[in-house]
Enzyme design. Structure first.
Site, mmCIF file in Angstrom:
data_model
loop_
_atom_site.group_PDB
_atom_site.id
_atom_site.type_symbol
_atom_site.label_atom_id
_atom_site.label_comp_id
_atom_site.label_asym_id
_atom_site.label_seq_id
_atom_site.Cartn_x
_atom_site.Cartn_y
_atom_site.Cartn_z
ATOM 1 N N CYS A 94 -7.636 -2.854 3.366
ATOM 2 C CA CYS A 94 -7.865 -4.209 3.867
ATOM 3 C C CYS A 94 -7.966 -5.230 2.730
ATOM 4 C CB CYS A 94 -9.070 -4.213 4.799
ATOM 5 S SG CYS A 94 -8.993 -5.570 5.965
ATOM 6 N N HIS A 191 -9.275 0.515 8.491
ATOM 7 C CA HIS A 191 -10.481 0.061 7.806
ATOM 8 C C HIS A 191 -11.417 1.164 7.348
ATOM 9 C CE1 HIS A 191 -12.884 -3.054 6.421
ATOM 10 N NE2 HIS A 191 -12.439 -3.972 7.261
HETATM 11 N N1 GLN Z 1 -11.077 -11.003 3.905
HETATM 12 C C1 GLN Z 1 -9.868 -10.340 4.323
HETATM 13 C C2 GLN Z 1 -9.334 -10.849 5.665
HETATM 14 O O1 GLN Z 1 -10.096 -11.257 6.522
HETATM 15 C C3 GLN Z 1 -10.069 -8.850 4.365
HETATM 16 C C4 GLN Z 1 -11.073 -8.447 5.409
HETATM 17 C C5 GLN Z 1 -11.502 -7.050 5.359
HETATM 18 O O2 GLN Z 1 -11.475 -6.377 4.302
HETATM 19 N N2 GLN Z 1 -11.976 -6.579 6.461
HETATM 20 O O3 GLN Z 1 -8.151 -10.803 5.894
#
Ligand code: GLN
Length: 240
Positions: A94, A191
């Site tokens: 992510c 995730h």
């Molecule tokens: N901040 C990034 C986004 O919202 C990654 C989010 C995350 O790692 N869950 O796209």
């Protein structure tokens, strides 16, 4: 690189560890140990220098603020670039996946990434939250990906990388493809402890790290059953 003991670096757990990312280090370590490899897991905080001599680097998920700070510190440190140049494996999840590309957006601002993968991220129309499934690039020889996603970004792949999977449920990069890989670098929107639900993906990273085509099989009955069940359920509801 790999000699007789496997070194795994969990990168910046103080910033990039939103959804139990420690699980990926744990899965890799136990699966390697069960094959007889001694393992060392190093947790390197963002105020510490990143060792450039490890076999696998895990870069986890994060909210926009920690993600932007993590990218700045990784660029300034340079250790991950040196490690990649020496052939280390990198697994990005992510935020950790987005920051391997050339740029991403955090809190409305375009931020520089590490430029290790030919991709960039912008923002999507709505946050992508829910089950994520996809058929993994056949060249990797893995069963379908099963996971959970939670991100605002959308990721666009350049010609130097291949999609990790074709989406069958969820959003991934852009509703069509999910994740990316090149050489021994691989990123996914699946995730947190993605490797717990995708043990074959964990073994791919281990095989890349130790330089073998096969590892002795482990009994993955329960994780495979959960992965297959979730995959079948979400694909059935996503594509009636
Ligand atoms: N901040 C990034 C986004 O919202 C990654 C989010 C995350 O790692 N869950 O796209």
């Amino acid at each position: 690189m790999f000699s007789d003991s496997l070194r795994i670096v969990w990168v910046y757990p103080d910033l990039l560890s939103t959804y139990g990312d420690r699980g990926n280090a744990h899965i890799l370590a136990t699966r390697a140990q069960r094959r007889g490899y001694p393992v060392e897991v190093l947790e390197i905080r963002s105020d510490q220098p990143l060792p450039a001599t490890a076999d696998i680097y895990l870069v986890g998920g994060g909210e926009d603020g920690p993600q932007a700070l993590g990218a700045q510190r990784l660029i300034a440190d340079g250790g991950l670039h040196r490690a990649v140049a020496q052939g280390s494996v990198v697994f990005g999840v992510c935020a950790g996946y987005q920051l391997l590309g050339s740029s991403f957006f955090a809190k409305g601002t375009k931020c520089a990434g590490l430029d290790l993968l030919d991709l960039s991220s912008d923002r999507g129309p709505a946050r992508a939250i829910g089950e994520l499934a996809g058929n993994i690039d056949q060249r990797l020889g893995l069963p379908p990906l099963s996971g959970f996603e939670n991100h605002g970004g959308r990721t666009h792949l350049g010609p130097e990388v291949s999609p990790l999977a074709q989406v069958t449920a969820g959003i991934g990069n852009d509703t069509k493809t999910e994740g990316a890989w090149r050489g021994k670098l691989l990123g996914t929107y699946s995730h947190g402890p993605a490797l717990a639900r995708n043990p074959a993906l964990a073994d791919l990273l281990l095989r890349w790290a130790v330089g073998v085509n096969q590892l002795p099989p482990l009994d993955d009955t329960w994780s495979e059953r959960l992965r297959a069940e979730r995959h079948a359920a979400v694909v059935a509801t996503a594509r009636p």
